[in-house]
Scaffold this motif. Structure first.
Motif, PDB file in Angstrom:
ATOM      1  N   VAL A 407       0.992  -1.064  -0.084  1.00  0.00           N
ATOM      2  CA  VAL A 407       0.024   0.062   0.010  1.00  0.00           C
ATOM      3  C   VAL A 407       0.965   1.236   0.096  1.00  0.00           C
ATOM      4  O   VAL A 407       1.672   1.461   0.810  1.00  0.00           O
ATOM      5  N   PRO A 408       0.585   2.087  -1.069  1.00  0.00           N
ATOM      6  CA  PRO A 408       1.374   3.364  -0.950  1.00  0.00           C
ATOM      7  C   PRO A 408       1.051   4.117   0.114  1.00  0.00           C
ATOM      8  O   PRO A 408      -0.105   4.648   0.195  1.00  0.00           O
ATOM      9  N   LEU A 409       1.931   4.667   1.186  1.00  0.00           N
ATOM     10  CA  LEU A 409       1.260   5.264   2.276  1.00  0.00           C
ATOM     11  C   LEU A 409       0.869   6.581   1.996  1.00  0.00           C
ATOM     12  O   LEU A 409      -0.164   6.710   2.561  1.00  0.00           O
ATOM     13  N   ARG A 410       1.788   7.163   1.245  1.00  0.00           N
ATOM     14  CA  ARG A 410       1.078   8.740   0.946  1.00  0.00           C
ATOM     15  C   ARG A 410      -0.225   8.711   0.530  1.00  0.00           C
ATOM     16  O   ARG A 410      -0.854   9.762   0.758  1.00  0.00           O
ATOM     17  N   GLU A 411      -0.619   7.830  -0.357  1.00  0.00           N
ATOM     18  CA  GLU A 411      -1.823   7.811  -0.906  1.00  0.00           C
ATOM     19  C   GLU A 411      -3.044   7.641  -0.034  1.00  0.00           C
ATOM     20  O   GLU A 411      -3.876   8.253   0.019  1.00  0.00           O
ATOM     21  N   VAL A 412      -2.879   6.522   1.052  1.00  0.00           N
ATOM     22  CA  VAL A 412      -3.788   6.495   2.161  1.00  0.00           C
ATOM     23  C   VAL A 412      -3.876   7.598   3.012  1.00  0.00           C
ATOM     24  O   VAL A 412      -4.972   8.101   3.311  1.00  0.00           O
ATOM     25  N   VAL A 413      -2.846   8.463   3.218  1.00  0.00           N
ATOM     26  CA  VAL A 413      -2.803   9.371   4.158  1.00  0.00           C
ATOM     27  C   VAL A 413      -3.427  10.844   3.510  1.00  0.00           C
ATOM     28  O   VAL A 413      -4.244  11.386   4.140  1.00  0.00           O
ATOM     29  N   ASP A 414      -3.218  10.758   2.087  1.00  0.00           N
ATOM     30  CA  ASP A 414      -3.675  11.949   1.477  1.00  0.00           C
ATOM     31  C   ASP A 414      -5.517  11.637   1.312  1.00  0.00           C
ATOM     32  O   ASP A 414      -6.134  12.639   1.431  1.00  0.00           O
ATOM     33  N   GLU A 415      -5.727  10.510   1.303  1.00  0.00           N
ATOM     34  CA  GLU A 415      -7.357  10.278   1.266  1.00  0.00           C
ATOM     35  C   GLU A 415      -7.857  10.446   2.686  1.00  0.00           C
ATOM     36  O   GLU A 415      -8.779  11.131   2.461  1.00  0.00           O
ATOM     37  N   VAL A 416      -7.181  10.134   3.497  1.00  0.00           N
ATOM     38  CA  VAL A 416      -7.596  10.411   4.879  1.00  0.00           C
ATOM     39  C   VAL A 416      -7.751  11.908   5.270  1.00  0.00           C
ATOM     40  O   VAL A 416      -8.659  12.564   5.774  1.00  0.00           O
ATOM     41  N   LEU A 417      -6.618  12.670   5.050  1.00  0.00           N
ATOM     42  CA  LEU A 417      -6.704  14.027   5.149  1.00  0.00           C
ATOM     43  C   LEU A 417      -7.737  14.960   4.529  1.00  0.00           C
ATOM     44  O   LEU A 417      -8.326  15.674   5.069  1.00  0.00           O
ATOM     45  N   GLY A 418      -8.012  14.210   3.240  1.00  0.00           N
ATOM     46  CA  GLY A 418      -9.244  14.810   2.407  1.00  0.00           C
ATOM     47  C   GLY A 418     -10.648  14.534   3.184  1.00  0.00           C
ATOM     48  O   GLY A 418     -11.554  15.388   3.361  1.00  0.00           O
ATOM     49  N   LEU A 419     -10.547  13.366   3.720  1.00  0.00           N
ATOM     50  CA  LEU A 419     -12.087  12.913   4.195  1.00  0.00           C
ATOM     51  C   LEU A 419     -12.253  13.891   5.633  1.00  0.00           C
ATOM     52  O   LEU A 419     -13.270  14.169   5.963  1.00  0.00           O
ATOM     53  N   LEU A 420     -10.913  14.145   6.306  1.00  0.00           N
ATOM     54  CA  LEU A 420     -11.145  14.984   7.582  1.00  0.00           C
ATOM     55  C   LEU A 420     -10.775  16.579   7.287  1.00  0.00           C
ATOM     56  O   LEU A 420     -10.813  17.355   8.426  1.00  0.00           O
ATOM     57  N   SER A 421     -10.754  16.982   5.949  1.00  0.00           N
ATOM     58  CA  SER A 421     -10.587  18.310   5.783  1.00  0.00           C
ATOM     59  C   SER A 421     -11.642  19.353   6.279  1.00  0.00           C
ATOM     60  O   SER A 421     -11.363  20.301   6.794  1.00  0.00           O
ATOM     61  N   ALA A 422     -13.121  18.964   6.115  1.00  0.00           N
ATOM     62  CA  ALA A 422     -14.158  19.930   6.503  1.00  0.00           C
ATOM     63  C   ALA A 422     -14.071  19.702   8.156  1.00  0.00           C
ATOM     64  O   ALA A 422     -14.039  20.991   8.637  1.00  0.00           O
ATOM     65  N   THR A 423     -13.557  18.620   8.630  1.00  0.00           N
ATOM     66  CA  THR A 423     -13.646  18.808  10.126  1.00  0.00           C
ATOM     67  C   THR A 423     -12.462  19.726  10.628  1.00  0.00           C
ATOM     68  O   THR A 423     -12.505  20.391  11.724  1.00  0.00           O
ATOM     69  N   ALA A 424     -11.356  19.658   9.730  1.00  0.00           N
ATOM     70  CA  ALA A 424     -10.412  20.289  10.331  1.00  0.00           C
ATOM     71  C   ALA A 424     -10.648  21.824  10.063  1.00  0.00           C
ATOM     72  O   ALA A 424     -10.203  22.718  10.763  1.00  0.00           O
ATOM     73  N   VAL A 440       4.083   0.524   2.092  1.00  0.00           N
ATOM     74  CA  VAL A 440       4.024  -0.455   3.323  1.00  0.00           C
ATOM     75  C   VAL A 440       3.338  -1.726   3.093  1.00  0.00           C
ATOM     76  O   VAL A 440       2.169  -1.789   1.959  1.00  0.00           O
ATOM     77  N   LEU A 441       3.344  -2.720   3.880  1.00  0.00           N
ATOM     78  CA  LEU A 441       2.840  -3.935   3.426  1.00  0.00           C
ATOM     79  C   LEU A 441       1.663  -3.990   4.765  1.00  0.00           C
ATOM     80  O   LEU A 441       1.757  -3.921   6.082  1.00  0.00           O
ATOM     81  N   ALA A 442       0.316  -3.604   4.327  1.00  0.00           N
ATOM     82  CA  ALA A 442      -0.794  -3.463   5.132  1.00  0.00           C
ATOM     83  C   ALA A 442      -1.969  -3.586   4.624  1.00  0.00           C
ATOM     84  O   ALA A 442      -2.178  -4.045   3.424  1.00  0.00           O
ATOM     85  N   ASP A 443      -3.035  -3.654   5.608  1.00  0.00           N
ATOM     86  CA  ASP A 443      -4.594  -3.836   4.853  1.00  0.00           C
ATOM     87  C   ASP A 443      -4.822  -2.536   4.717  1.00  0.00           C
ATOM     88  O   ASP A 443      -5.054  -1.677   5.615  1.00  0.00           O
ATOM     89  N   ARG A 444      -5.375  -2.141   3.564  1.00  0.00           N
ATOM     90  CA  ARG A 444      -5.554  -0.607   3.296  1.00  0.00           C
ATOM     91  C   ARG A 444      -6.637  -0.306   3.902  1.00  0.00           C
ATOM     92  O   ARG A 444      -6.571   0.948   4.513  1.00  0.00           O
ATOM     93  N   ARG A 561       7.789  -2.627   5.770  1.00  0.00           N
ATOM     94  CA  ARG A 561       8.031  -2.128   4.414  1.00  0.00           C
ATOM     95  C   ARG A 561       7.630  -3.354   3.327  1.00  0.00           C
ATOM     96  O   ARG A 561       8.070  -4.578   3.464  1.00  0.00           O
ATOM     97  N   ALA A 562       6.726  -2.841   2.401  1.00  0.00           N
ATOM     98  CA  ALA A 562       6.408  -3.939   1.309  1.00  0.00           C
ATOM     99  C   ALA A 562       7.914  -4.231   0.433  1.00  0.00           C
ATOM    100  O   ALA A 562       8.519  -3.560   0.137  1.00  0.00           O
ATOM    101  N   GLY A 563       8.112  -5.619   0.367  1.00  0.00           N
ATOM    102  CA  GLY A 563       9.275  -6.225  -0.088  1.00  0.00           C
ATOM    103  C   GLY A 563      10.502  -6.106   0.799  1.00  0.00           C
ATOM    104  O   GLY A 563      11.488  -6.085   0.363  1.00  0.00           O
ATOM    105  N   GLY A 564      10.297  -5.555   2.111  1.00  0.00           N
ATOM    106  CA  GLY A 564      11.466  -5.377   2.979  1.00  0.00           C
ATOM    107  C   GLY A 564      12.111  -6.767   3.217  1.00  0.00           C
ATOM    108  O   GLY A 564      11.293  -7.796   3.310  1.00  0.00           O
TER     109      GLY A 564
END
Length: 565
Positions: A407-424, A440-444, A561-564
């Motif tokens: 999972v590309p970490l920055r991609e998920v972080v940007d998605e979360v920041l977008g979801l919480l932008s109104a709250t912020a 990263v190796l994670a469950d998206r 790390r994915a492939g770590g």
């Protein structure tokens, strides 16, 4: 008293006297060496002296130092009534020849007992026994103090000559040797008796090993424990006992020949026809006469009762631990139900209220849509709350499905920041992503859930008009590190040690995703951080408080790390 020794025996003793003394001395020493009874040895000495001193009658009285009294030792020629009358005589001046001699530790000669003042109280006894003179000499013990008296009686007034004094000196010395040896034998017999009693009556199993390490003696406690005397005696001790993690032979070999300290080990006692029993073995050397370790003494302590006591104590401890755990879980369950009830009540009241409003009032389209939106938001909050409870329950049971993938970490972080932008935006909080291209190796879905909790907390408890940053940290080839940082007042110190514990609350009635203990925290069911922590761990990572204080809080996350490597 005498100077006969100084004048020389040759001047006063005949050759026959010397020969007789040597013969009697040899005879008496043989009796002493043969451990003959003391009365027999003393009787032989007195008979020999009486033969060398015709007309004399002799006796030996033994001193009881503790009581200060004289008691019959031997008197082969004296009348029985006289012997009985002076038995128990208290020593002291005026107590006849023997009592005075023992008290003053010097020879006393009463030439005529009828006129001697020291015999006033015993004169009638002497007359009845046909005695007129008495010469008493103290018998010295090994410590130089009197152990008895040697008395020579005559039936007429008599003063001893030089030959008699020398003879009495010789035979008094023989009596001293006999009494001293008898004392040693008595001490030895007493010592052996004490050992025998302590050996036989000891509740501890005891055995003595011979030079070939077979059991030569076993006490009743050991034979009873082993299943009978035939199961112990004559048996090699290595067949009888097996130390835990070693051999008894090695244990015996390990005994330092110069050290008196025993060796202690736990072992199994092999019993005939019965199961082995756990015992504690203490082995010590029993030196021989030349100091060589000719034998060994083995003490065997049955550990059955000790083990039973340990099991009982362990069971009680486990039961007490289980009781406390049950009480703690019950208390936690009550707290959870109270918090959940309080948390769900507000949105449910909103749902009920807006539903009643829709059912009882004719609303225009705009207000109807607004009421439906409130109902939808409240229902969503309840569903999220129940979902978090369900996820946490699955995590604790190890039943939460996790689908790991790159999972590309920055991609998920940007998605979360977008979801919480109104709250912020409502708190005028700026959201920043400062990440690289790490994968990263994670469950998206679960990673998004973790970030929603962490970033949501940072927005809620950060400063108004502040900044929340998601930034990369020092990583390596195996793991990716990043943190979620806010500029709030930090986590209270008393809450910090249990900040990730499920259901940690500061006060009932707070928000479900609140940071426990944060100043201004209104409380909550405390599921947010606990759930985030469990999800990160389930994905093979770690979540910890990197730093917290008046300048803000940094929540630090490590994920594989994915492939770590």
């Amino acid at each position: 008293m005498t100077t006969v020794e100084e004048r020389g025996a040759v001047d006063v003793l005949s050759l026959d006297d010397v020969r007789e003394i040597l013969d009697r001395q040899t005879e008496v020493l043989e009796m002493v060496a043969g451990a003959a009874p003391l009365t027999h040895v003393l009787g032989r000495i007195l008979v020999s002296l009486e033969r060398l001193m015709p007309g004399a009658r002799c006796s030996v009285l033994l001193l009881d130092r503790d009581r200060g009294t004289l008691h019959h030792g031997a008197a082969p020629s004296l009348d029985g009534p006289y012997v009985a009358a002076i038995d128990g005589l208290r020593i002291g001046e005026g107590q006849g020849s023997c009592g005075t001699a023992a008290a003053l530790d010097e020879p006393i000669v009463a030439v005529d007992v009828r006129t001697d003042p020291r015999w006033t109280a015993f004169r009638h006894l002497a007359d009845a026994a046909g005695l007129r003179s008495c010469w008493s000499t103290p018998i010295e013990g090994r410590d130089g103090r009197p152990v008895g008296t040697f008395a020579v009686y005559h039936p007429h007034p008599h003063r001893p000559g030089g030959r008699e004094q020398l003879l009495v000196d010789r035979f008094t010395h023989l009596a001293s040797v006999a009494i001293g040896h008898s004392g040693l034998i008595g001490d030895l017999v007493e010592s052996e008796e004490r050992f025998r009693r302590s050996f036989d009556a000891n509740s501890l199993g005891m055995a003595i090993l011979g030079p070939d390490r077979t059991v030569t003696t076993g006490n009743p406690a050991l034979t009873a424990l082993a299943g009978g005397a035939d199961a112990v005696l004559g048996r090699p001790v290595t067949d009888l006992l097996t130390p835990v993690g070693g051999s008894l032979g090695a244990l015996l070999d390990a005994l330092d020949p110069d050290a008196a300290a025993p060796v202690v080990a736990e072992a199994l006692l092999h019993r005939r026809g019965r199961p082995d029993v756990e015992v504690e073995v203490t082995v010590s050397r029993l030196p021989g006469r030349d100091g060589t370790p000719a034998r060994w003494v083995v003490n065997v302590l049955d550990l059955t009762e000790r083990r039973a006591a340990e099991r009982h104590q362990r069971a009680r401890l486990e039961a007490e631990t289980a009781r406390r755990t049950a009480e703690r879980l019950s208390h936690g369950k009550s707290e959870l139900l109270a918090a959940l009830g309080h948390e769900a009540r507000t949105p449910l009241q909103a749902i009920v209220g807006f539903a009643e409003l829709l059912g009882t009032m004719d609303l225009d389209e705009g207000r109807r849509r607004e009421a439906l939106a409130h109902i939808d938001a409240a229902a969503g909050h309840v569903l999220d709350l129940l979902g978090e409870v369900l996820d946490l329950s699955r995590l604790e049971a190890g039943a939460l499905p996790i689908a790991l993938e790159p999972v590309p970490l920055r991609e998920v972080v940007d998605e979360v920041l977008g979801l919480l932008s109104a709250t912020a935006a409502r708190r005028e909080v700026e959201l920043l992503s400062l990440l690289g291209d790490d994968v990263v190796l994670a469950d998206r879905r679960r990673l998004r859930q973790v970030l929603l909790n962490l970033v949501g907390n940072s927005i809620r408890y950060g400063s108004t008009d502040g900044v929340v940053r998601v930034r990369g940290r020092s990583s390596d080839a195996r793991a990716v590190a990043f943190s979620v940082d806010d500029d709030g007042p930090g986590i209270a110190p008393e809450v910090l040690p249990r900040v990730f514990a499920p259901f940690v609350t500061s006060a009932p009635g707070g928000d479900a995703s609140s940071t426990p203990g944060a100043p201004g925290d209104a409380g909550g069911v405390g599921l947010g951080l606990g759930l985030a922590h469990g999800l990160v761990v389930a994905m093979g990572g770690t979540l910890e408080v990197g730093a917290t204080g008046p300048d803000g809080t940094s929540m630090l996350v490590h994920l594989p790390r994915a492939g770590g490597r």
